[in-house]
Design an enzyme around this catalytic site. Sequence first.
Site, PDB file in Angstrom:
ATOM      1  N   TYR A 137      26.068  44.701  21.902  1.00  0.00           N
ATOM      2  CA  TYR A 137      26.316  44.879  23.327  1.00  0.00           C
ATOM      3  C   TYR A 137      26.972  46.216  23.661  1.00  0.00           C
ATOM      4  CZ  TYR A 137      25.107  40.021  24.455  1.00  0.00           C
ATOM      5  OH  TYR A 137      24.446  38.836  24.651  1.00  0.00           O
ATOM      6  N   LYS A 189      26.234  36.463   8.796  1.00  0.00           N
ATOM      7  CA  LYS A 189      24.948  36.656   8.114  1.00  0.00           C
ATOM      8  C   LYS A 189      25.220  37.619   6.960  1.00  0.00           C
ATOM      9  CE  LYS A 189      20.465  36.034   7.843  1.00  0.00           C
ATOM     10  NZ  LYS A 189      19.840  34.743   7.511  1.00  0.00           N
ATOM     11  N   ASP A 223      22.019  31.257  10.929  1.00  0.00           N
ATOM     12  CA  ASP A 223      20.815  30.411  11.022  1.00  0.00           C
ATOM     13  C   ASP A 223      21.142  28.977  10.597  1.00  0.00           C
ATOM     14  OD1 ASP A 223      21.234  31.517   8.501  1.00  0.00           O
ATOM     15  OD2 ASP A 223      19.117  31.872   8.060  1.00  0.00           O
ATOM     16  N   ASP A 247      26.281  34.598  21.563  1.00  0.00           N
ATOM     17  CA  ASP A 247      25.436  34.414  22.744  1.00  0.00           C
ATOM     18  C   ASP A 247      24.373  33.368  22.451  1.00  0.00           C
ATOM     19  OD1 ASP A 247      24.242  34.957  25.277  1.00  0.00           O
ATOM     20  OD2 ASP A 247      22.728  36.142  24.229  1.00  0.00           O
ATOM     21  N   ASP A 251      24.084  28.968  23.719  1.00  0.00           N
ATOM     22  CA  ASP A 251      23.027  28.333  24.513  1.00  0.00           C
ATOM     23  C   ASP A 251      22.584  27.041  23.826  1.00  0.00           C
ATOM     24  OD1 ASP A 251      23.035  30.283  26.492  1.00  0.00           O
ATOM     25  OD2 ASP A 251      20.847  30.449  26.543  1.00  0.00           O
TER      26      ASP A 251
HETATM   27  C1  IPM Z   1      25.900  34.984  28.668  1.00  0.00           C
HETATM   28  C2  IPM Z   1      24.693  35.695  29.206  1.00  0.00           C
HETATM   29  C3  IPM Z   1      24.974  37.194  29.208  1.00  0.00           C
HETATM   30  C4  IPM Z   1      25.227  37.628  27.787  1.00  0.00           C
HETATM   31  C5  IPM Z   1      23.859  38.026  29.862  1.00  0.00           C
HETATM   32  C6  IPM Z   1      23.502  37.536  31.237  1.00  0.00           C
HETATM   33  C7  IPM Z   1      24.226  39.493  29.897  1.00  0.00           C
HETATM   34  O1  IPM Z   1      23.566  35.380  28.483  1.00  0.00           O
HETATM   35  O2  IPM Z   1      26.970  35.055  29.312  1.00  0.00           O
HETATM   36  O3  IPM Z   1      25.792  34.345  27.633  1.00  0.00           O
HETATM   37  O4  IPM Z   1      24.293  37.970  27.057  1.00  0.00           O
HETATM   38  O5  IPM Z   1      26.389  37.624  27.388  1.00  0.00           O
HETATM   39 MN    MN Z   2      23.898  33.942  26.938  1.00  0.00          MN
END
Ligand code: IPM
Ligand code: MN
Length: 359
Positions: A137, A189, A223, A247, A251
């Site tokens: 990032y 990793k 992984d 990140d 999710d």
């Molecule tokens: C999150 C989102 C952000 C990230 C994006 C929208 C820049 O996916 O907060 O997880 O990658 O951190």
């Molecule tokens: Mn995200």
Amino acid sequence: MAKYKIALLPGDGTGPEVLREGVKVAEAAARRFGFSIETTQYDFGGDRYLATGEVLPDSAIDELRQYDAIFLGAIGHPDVKPGILEKGILLRVRFELDQYINLRPVKLYPNVETPLKDKGPEDIDFVVVRENSADMYTGIGGVQRKGTPFEVAMQCSVYTRNEVDRCLKYAFEYTRKRNKRNTLALSGKTNVLTYVYDLWERAFHEMGARDYPDIKREYYHVDATTMWMVKNPEWFDVIVTGNMFGDIITDLGAMVQGGMGVAAGGNINPEGVSMFEPIGGSAPKYTGQGVINPMACICAGQMLLEHLGEAEAGAAIEKAVIAFLQSDQYPGMSAKEIKEKGSSTAKIGDAIAEFVATV
Ligand code: IPM
Ligand code: MN
């Protein structure tokens, strides 16, 4: 009476709708526990950008430094090219305010459906400490000969020892304070990223052995982490990892805990101003319909109040969320269920705010 100054960034799409409920519930907790919240709203987001060409004025960053915390709805607009608002608002605030921790609890509440077969709330309760300031990032890298067959694109994972150490310190302290299984797992990793995750692994064991002998240390490749999060989520207590892996696995974590409708997170600068947000997107196609579940934002409000030191208020919000989930007012998580059962974003917020006053 304590008084907190909170900057509101409703953002795009359904962000404003869910943030309204997050604030409503936080205010209900403030009334009950004898503190007050003074909010100031900023209109940064896609609409402002399309109208003025401005994403986030420099002055805003300095203004945001003056608050006790920031409460964000969602960023992302269908008419704006991906990256502009995300980088220009969300990532810029994270970086400039040095919110170097992204704290993402993965907790399954009763009556919330998880796609994991035979797993319940007793199995799914862990926290991901995602490093939030570096890695891929940073923007280090570049592109050359763009658009030709010889295009070269590079975007590097970059970590300094200090960035790793400050994140690990937070993760160890958090694990100790949480005092659940006193186990911190590093997700990396080391078999491929033999520079970056070697640094993480050495720093992890050095710090752990020296300062946190009471915390058990585990290591998983990233992984494999995704595999175990699905198969044996009960193994995890706290996971610490770099920005990119964090990140991705959060999710997955959000799905495991029942979806984006419940997943909350905090962008934390332990020494500065932190920002709390539901981690789902702006769901533009539902804008203005009042069918998005605001629980993730309400839980982000809980994290915000806990961060400000209002532990009782935070605990009351969590109890209220659970009471709501166990009541016959709970329609389900999805927009479809909310619509079909005659519920709404505001009704859910009202019900949880009411529980906050009584639980
Ligand atoms: C999150 C989102 C952000 C990230 C994006 C929208 C820049 O996916 O907060 O997880 O990658 O951190
Ligand atoms: Mn995200």
